[in-house]
Design a protein around this motif. Structure first.
Motif, short mmCIF file in Angstrom:
data_model
loop_
_atom_site.label_atom_id
_atom_site.label_comp_id
_atom_site.label_asym_id
_atom_site.label_seq_id
_atom_site.Cartn_x
_atom_site.Cartn_y
_atom_site.Cartn_z
N TYR A 76 0.58 -1.31 0.03
CA TYR A 76 -0.16 0.10 0.21
C TYR A 76 0.86 1.32 0.16
O TYR A 76 0.31 2.58 -0.24
N HIS A 77 2.20 1.48 0.28
CA HIS A 77 3.01 2.33 0.48
C HIS A 77 3.78 2.33 -0.96
O HIS A 77 4.02 1.47 -1.61
N GLU A 78 3.92 3.78 -1.40
CA GLU A 78 4.60 4.18 -2.64
C GLU A 78 5.95 3.81 -2.50
O GLU A 78 6.53 3.16 -3.46
N ASP A 79 6.50 3.89 -1.44
CA ASP A 79 8.14 3.68 -1.29
C ASP A 79 8.04 2.59 -0.13
O ASP A 79 7.75 2.67 0.96
N ILE A 80 8.56 1.26 -0.79
CA ILE A 80 8.40 0.04 -0.01
C ILE A 80 9.84 0.11 1.12
O ILE A 80 9.82 -0.93 1.78
N SER A 82 10.63 3.10 2.70
CA SER A 82 10.39 4.21 3.65
C SER A 82 10.26 3.72 5.29
O SER A 82 10.25 2.62 5.41
N THR A 105 14.62 -4.69 -2.83
CA THR A 105 14.00 -3.89 -4.31
C THR A 105 14.20 -4.70 -5.45
O THR A 105 15.13 -5.60 -5.71
N LYS A 158 2.06 -5.56 -6.31
CA LYS A 158 1.01 -4.36 -6.42
C LYS A 158 0.52 -4.38 -7.68
O LYS A 158 1.39 -4.25 -8.58
N GLN A 159 -0.73 -4.61 -7.72
CA GLN A 159 -1.49 -4.83 -8.88
C GLN A 159 -1.01 -5.65 -9.74
O GLN A 159 -0.62 -5.75 -11.10
N ILE A 163 6.92 -6.28 -6.76
CA ILE A 163 7.63 -4.95 -6.54
C ILE A 163 8.62 -5.06 -5.57
O ILE A 163 9.43 -4.10 -5.16
#
Length: 737
Positions: A76-80, A82, A105, A158-159, A163
């Motif tokens: 759910y986070h943009e930067d995994i 962070s 990553t 993600k989708q 990722i």
């Protein structure tokens, strides 16, 4: 053979052989039990392995599910990588179980925090994770802590696109505690190993299973076989040696990993079970030995008592035989020459001297046996079991040529010296046989007499409740000659019948010494037969009834003749109606039996009957009377009483209803008059018969025949005064006759 069996040395040898057989049996039993214990322990090891394997698999699945849930939250986070994501993972990082938690990553850089990184692009968990696979690795060395760890990793989607990869590292030293192997295994040692034998849960410095095997030919074969099975993903049992002790093990693959669970049964546990079984076997053997010893002692005691009893019996036998009339002697089996006499009776020497008789017994006694009786003697001479008594009667030829009947009884006896002797007693039964022959002839004569007589003898054994008849019983009544349970049969078939023999039985049982009765007995042909039974009671010395004897005589013909005579004495010869005496008796009897019932008495007189006799003759008169009697039978009911009391005078007693005083049976009278008017005689078909009828009613006009007839006769004469061919009834209180 018997001497060998009875020899003491043979008994000791048999006892020693029994002990040897017992030892071999228990040794074999213990060996089979040990084999069974080994098989059972191996099976228990396999079952334990499967249970622990299931628990490990469930534990791994639960952990992977937790990681997958975290992966979903990270997505759910943009930067995994962070700070917020690592704050989210803080519960995992704080667990003592994991040495580190990292997010890798897509470029292969692993983050253990937002600032700490390492390159894991070539690690298998990363490569396979980016392909969307969940990975549980073999043991690897951590780049961060330089420890031996295993890695669990799950892809981050993600989708529907990977990722990154979330992984945790776990020190191999924590695996036993994590999977709780010590608690789950119990007495069995369990290890998690890789396909190359590396031990992920080392214990006592056993870091590789294959390295700890002793290097002998047997273990080399086991190692080779197991490596093949591990490479193929198989499972199974193995037996190997460690520290010179045999171990039993079972291995199976852990689902979703390249690991195998190895369960090893300690040698001490198997040894303990085997020793425990050996102890029980020895205890059982000891108990059996004690039991056999007790049985042996008891058997020796019985044998000793048996010998004592046998000596006593022989002494008794000697005493009895010595005092038995006749000749008593013994000789060894198959050795008549060893004959020894107990007593002497020259009457049984058959006219021979003692020396001649001894010679005959020793050589060929059958030479003086009656030829027809030779098979009997051959039967007596056949070998018999020890103690068996055989006897029979046969004839011998005396020296003077006469015949003598002999009773021969013999018994084989085992004496103290273990030899078998044949004891023989011979009696002269010529007089008894002659008596039996006379008795047989008497019985034949008795049977011939019974055959000619009409009586059937019987004997009822009261105690046994069995009744026995002569043959004539079956011929006459078609019933069995012997009937058991006679009282039950009597109660079943005769209890509610009339004219039975039960009163006679009751009288005899009550103490009457003799009695007789006439009764009916049913035959097997469904016929009832009148019989006369004569019976006499027999008592024992104590006065108790033991038997009832008697005879049964068929009196059916006499009964039938008597019945015919009685009927003839009661019936009017011309008309077939009751005569005056009988009808008077029957009417009195009806009045007595029905004191309150309405009964109508008709007195019927044929008008001008004298004219018929005078004009047409007595034959025509008889014809008219017969026709009148027929008309009366048709007019009245079958249970009404009809009788002829004089030449042309008849009476009828009829049972009436309660309204007879108010309404006379005029319809019945009219019908009778009409039927009589239709009677003709052959000599004058125009002649018409009329009658005058007088009536009286019971109990109004009388309570017996005389009173009723007197009043009805008076009324009949009144009818004649009124012109005949009518009836008159005057109640008794209106006018006296």
């Amino acid at each position: 053979m018997k001497k060998v069996i009875n020899h003491p040395s043979f008994r000791y040898l048999l006892f020693g052989f029994s002990l040897l057989f017992l030892f071999i049996s228990f040794y074999d039993y213990n060996r089979i039990s040990e084999k069974h214990i080994e098989t059972e322990m191996i099976e228990i090891t396999g079952e334990n392995n499967q249970l622990i394997n299931g628990a490990i698999t469930n534990k791994i699945k639960d952990q992977l599910e937790i990681l997958q849930n975290y992966a979903k939250l990270i997505a759910y986070h943009e930067d995994i990588t962070s700070k917020e994501v690592f704050d989210l993972l803080e519960p995992l990082t704080k667990e003592d179980l994991f040495t580190n938690v990292a997010i890798t990553t897509p470029d292969g850089i692993s983050y253990t925090s937002p600032t700490h990184t390492s390159n894991n692009s070539e690690r298998k968990f990363f490569v396979e994770g980016m392909k969307g696979k969940t990975i549980i690795s073999d043991m690897i060395t951590s780049k961060i802590s330089n420890e031996q760890v295993i890695v669990m990793s799950v892809p981050i989607y993600k989708q529907a696109k990977v990722i990154g990869v979330l992984r945790v590292s776990m020190s191999t030293t924590l695996l036993p505690e994590y999977f709780n192997l010590s608690f789950l295994s119990g007495n069995i040692s369990s290890f998690i190993i890789q396909r190359d034998g590396v031990n992920l849960t080392p214990k006592k410095n056993y870091y590789n299973f294959f390295h700890m095997l002793e290097k002998d030919e047997r273990n080399k074969e086991i190692e080779k076989e197991m490596k093949e099975k591990l490479a193929n993903g198989d499972h199974g049992y193995i037996t190997f040696k460690l520290n010179n002790k045999t171990r039993y093990a079972y291995f199976s693959d852990v689902e979703g990993t390249n690991w195998y669970l190895l369960s090893v049964l300690p040698h001490s546990y198997v040894t303990e079970r085997i020793n425990h079984n050996l102890t029980h076997t020895l205890l059982l053997a000891g108990k059996v030995c004690v039991l056999l010893l007790i049985i042996g002692i008891y058997l020796l005691y019985l044998m000793n008592e048996s010998r004592k009893e046998e000596v006593k019996n022989q002494e008794k036998l000697h005493t009895i035989i010595s005092n038995t009339p006749g000749i008593s002697f013994k000789h060894k089996i198959h050795n008549p020459a060893s004959i020894q006499f107990f007593n002497d009776n020259r009457k049984l020497y058959a006219g021979y001297s003692k020396e001649e008789l001894l010679d005959l017994i020793s050589t060929d006694l059958s030479s003086i046996v009656w030829e027809e009786d030779l098979p009997i003697v051959e039967q007596l001479n056949r070998p018999q079991k020890k103690g068996t008594v055989v006897s029979n009667t046969y004839r011998i030829l005396l020296k003077n040529g006469h015949m003598q009947w002999i009773f021969d009884q013999r018994q084989s006896v085992l004496e103290k010296d273990h030899t078998i002797w044949l004891y023989i007693t011979v009696l002269d039964v010529t007089g008894m046989r002659e008596t039996q022959e006379r008795l047989r002839l008497s019985e034949e004569r008795y049977a011939m007499i019974l055959k000619e007589t009409r009586s059937i003898p019987f004997e009822w054994n009261v105690k046994a409740d069995t009744i026995t008849f002569s043959d004539a019983w079956t011929n006459t009544f078609a019933h069995p000659k012997v009937i058991d349970h006679f009282l039950s049969v009597t109660n079943k078939y005769f209890k509610d019948r009339e004219y039975t023999y039960i009163p006679l039985m009751e009288n005899m049982i009550r103490g009457q010494s003799s009695d007789q009765i006439e009764c009916i007995l049913p035959s097997g042909h469904n016929e009832n037969i009148w019989v006369k039974i004569h019976a006499k009671a027999l008592y024992d010395n104590n006065g108790f009834l033991t038997r009832i004897i008697g005879s049964i005589l068929d009196i059916s013909e006499e009964k039938e003749k008597t019945s015919r005579l009685i009927k003839q004495s009661q019936i009017d010869g011309l008309t077939g109606l009751y005569n005056r005496i009988t009808i008077e008796h029957l009417i009195n009897e009806a009045c007595q039996n029905n004191p309150d019932s309405s009964l109508i008495l008709f007195v019927i007189d044929v008008d001008d009957f004298k004219k018929v006799n005078d004009t047409y003759g007595h034959a025509s008169g008889d014809e008219a009377l017969i026709n009148v009697s027929k008309a009366l039978r048709k007019c009245f009911r079958s249970d009404d009483l009809i009788g002829r009391i004089g030449g042309d005078e008849f009476v009828v007693l009829m049972k009436a209803n309660t309204n007879v005083y108010k309404e006379l049976p005029t319809q019945k009278i009219s019908m009778l008059k009409n039927m009589l008017s239709n009677i003709h005689i052959q000599k004058d078909i125009n002649f018409v018969i009329h009658c005058s009828i007088g009536i009286s009613i019971h109990p109004q006009d009388g309570t017996n025949y005389k009173e009723l007839f007197t009043w009805a006769d008076h009324s009949m004469y009144e009818a004649k005064k009124h012109g005949k061919n009518t009836f008159v009834y005057q109640p008794k209180n209106t006018e006296k006759p």
